[in-house]
Write an enzyme that holds these catalytic residues in place. Sequence first.
Site, PDB file in Angstrom:
ATOM      1  N   ASP A  47       0.823  -1.224   0.000  1.00  0.00           N
ATOM      2  CA  ASP A  47       0.000   0.000   0.000  1.00  0.00           C
ATOM      3  C   ASP A  47       0.854   1.271   0.000  1.00  0.00           C
ATOM      4  O   ASP A  47       0.567   2.217  -0.726  1.00  0.00           O
ATOM      5  CB  ASP A  47      -1.060   0.007   1.118  1.00  0.00           C
ATOM      6  CG  ASP A  47      -0.530  -0.031   2.544  1.00  0.00           C
ATOM      7  OD1 ASP A  47       0.683  -0.270   2.737  1.00  0.00           O
ATOM      8  OD2 ASP A  47      -1.348   0.184   3.471  1.00  0.00           O
TER       9      ASP A  47
ATOM     10  N   SER B 237     -13.900   3.343  28.441  1.00  0.00           N
ATOM     11  CA  SER B 237     -13.477   2.135  27.733  1.00  0.00           C
ATOM     12  C   SER B 237     -13.773   0.921  28.606  1.00  0.00           C
ATOM     13  O   SER B 237     -13.238   0.790  29.714  1.00  0.00           O
ATOM     14  CB  SER B 237     -11.976   2.205  27.432  1.00  0.00           C
ATOM     15  OG  SER B 237     -11.496   0.881  27.219  1.00  0.00           O
TER      16      SER B 237
ATOM     17  N   ALA C  64      -2.518  -7.729  16.770  1.00  0.00           N
ATOM     18  CA  ALA C  64      -2.587  -9.052  16.146  1.00  0.00           C
ATOM     19  C   ALA C  64      -2.541  -8.971  14.623  1.00  0.00           C
ATOM     20  O   ALA C  64      -2.683  -9.980  13.939  1.00  0.00           O
ATOM     21  CB  ALA C  64      -3.860  -9.762  16.589  1.00  0.00           C
ATOM     22  N   GLY C  65      -2.375  -7.758  14.084  1.00  0.00           N
ATOM     23  CA  GLY C  65      -2.345  -7.620  12.626  1.00  0.00           C
ATOM     24  C   GLY C  65      -3.738  -7.581  12.013  1.00  0.00           C
ATOM     25  O   GLY C  65      -3.905  -7.819  10.824  1.00  0.00           O
TER      26      GLY C  65
ATOM     27  N   SER D 105      -6.252  -0.531  15.499  1.00  0.00           N
ATOM     28  CA  SER D 105      -6.146   0.939  15.570  1.00  0.00           C
ATOM     29  C   SER D 105      -6.964   1.615  14.486  1.00  0.00           C
ATOM     30  O   SER D 105      -7.628   2.618  14.753  1.00  0.00           O
ATOM     31  CB  SER D 105      -4.704   1.451  15.470  1.00  0.00           C
ATOM     32  OG  SER D 105      -3.773   0.463  15.456  1.00  0.00           O
TER      33      SER D 105
ATOM     34  N   ASP E 216      -5.574  -0.139   5.853  1.00  0.00           N
ATOM     35  CA  ASP E 216      -6.381  -0.524   7.014  1.00  0.00           C
ATOM     36  C   ASP E 216      -7.561   0.437   7.212  1.00  0.00           C
ATOM     37  O   ASP E 216      -8.688   0.016   7.475  1.00  0.00           O
ATOM     38  CB  ASP E 216      -5.517  -0.541   8.280  1.00  0.00           C
ATOM     39  CG  ASP E 216      -4.291  -1.422   8.115  1.00  0.00           C
ATOM     40  OD1 ASP E 216      -4.260  -2.219   7.158  1.00  0.00           O
ATOM     41  OD2 ASP E 216      -3.363  -1.307   8.940  1.00  0.00           O
TER      42      ASP E 216
ATOM     43  N   TYR F 101       9.263  -1.477  10.199  1.00  0.00           N
ATOM     44  CA  TYR F 101       8.287  -1.076   9.176  1.00  0.00           C
ATOM     45  C   TYR F 101       8.812   0.147   8.413  1.00  0.00           C
ATOM     46  O   TYR F 101       8.836   0.176   7.185  1.00  0.00           O
ATOM     47  CB  TYR F 101       6.960  -0.760   9.868  1.00  0.00           C
ATOM     48  CG  TYR F 101       5.814  -0.429   8.946  1.00  0.00           C
ATOM     49  CD1 TYR F 101       4.991  -1.439   8.460  1.00  0.00           C
ATOM     50  CD2 TYR F 101       5.541   0.883   8.575  1.00  0.00           C
ATOM     51  CE1 TYR F 101       3.916  -1.141   7.623  1.00  0.00           C
ATOM     52  CE2 TYR F 101       4.474   1.188   7.736  1.00  0.00           C
ATOM     53  CZ  TYR F 101       3.667   0.169   7.272  1.00  0.00           C
ATOM     54  OH  TYR F 101       2.611   0.465   6.437  1.00  0.00           O
TER      55      TYR F 101
END
Length: 380
Positions: A37, A68, A122-123, A127, A171, A220
């Site tokens: 991406d 929360s 966890a991928g 977020s 994402d 990353y």
Amino acid sequence: MNLEQKVRDAFKSRFAGQPAMIVRAPGRVNLIGEHTDYNDGFVMPMAIDRSVWIALRPAQGRRVTVHSLDFDKRDSFALEGLQKNQSKWLEYLKGVAWVLQEAGYTLAGWEGVLTSDVPIGAGLSSSAALELATARAFQAVSGFDWEPKKMALLGQRAENKWVGVNCGIMDQLISAAGKAGHALLIDCRSLDCQPAPLPAGVAVVILDTATRRGLDSSAYNERRLQCETVAKFFGVKALRDVDVATFEARQGELEDVFRRRARHVITEDDRTLKAAEALRRGDIGALGRLLDASHASLRDDYEVSCQELNAMVDCARDAAGCLGARMTGAGFGGCAVALVEEARAEVFAQSVTANYEKAVNLKPHIYVCQAAEGAEARPA
Ligand code: GLA
């Protein structure tokens, strides 16, 4: 109890009254197109049936107060004079408030109860789901139009500029624009999204290794820089502009590590387009093989897999009914994804659970997921 009911009930007890609306934004699993991406390339994720949920109502004054349920914590911030600080989960909400205001939106305050079943780190884009749910909450109380692509770009900007993670657009865009029953082939340059219906009889299975990637984004960012360096070498804007033949003709001029990083991205773009074609033709065998090849490329050339992800992918491929498997998301831990003959999905999950546990001594979490609709808001 489902999470919608949970936030609704919790709102009543925490804020003594009824919520006015409920918003939801999903996590995602990427079927193929990994680390493409931010190279302006192609990805094919789907939004999943795990989401961030917020029950909320407009509040007096320009303040946001959120309870929360997952952290059992209430916190709040004023919409004026936003400052960054350490409070982890609240920073995503503040970041979204900041980018929306910077983009010229006039925001109203609200109070709400938040929960999520997207596992963190966890991928699966917990977020992005939180950012898009927050954007939806502001949209619902402030009354501006919901434009999924624009909101995805602002969510990405919040992540880049406020949270400080230099992620691409995948994402946030899939969380904003996901389509039930479909994956989306996304062109990350034009942001064009082509829905690709998921084939009948095939289950998408998430294989959580029970390892969590740290929030260290240095590996990353290093990959991003390596890609940009090779794009410069080829004299193009991004690696998306280099096709496989051009790469092969000149790859001998590149240093080994740069050659392998670029080879991953360039061949992954090619695999992603081929995967979309395979889906259109209903050629699930070909699709599965492309997932397998994607994993090998991420493991050997891009070097973002890890021992547990490799073990998980091996266990998946050894199990009956598996059509293909690969790590998904940024890597370094988290989840893999497998395409499995639906009729054998349950036995598949049992066998992979047992074999993975034997191999790495960790209890995995394995489940079939459904392709869900992107972020939504509705009256409570
Ligand atoms: C993370 C980032 C995305 C993408 C993937 C890797 O999920 O947030 O933008 O780069 O890693 O494909």
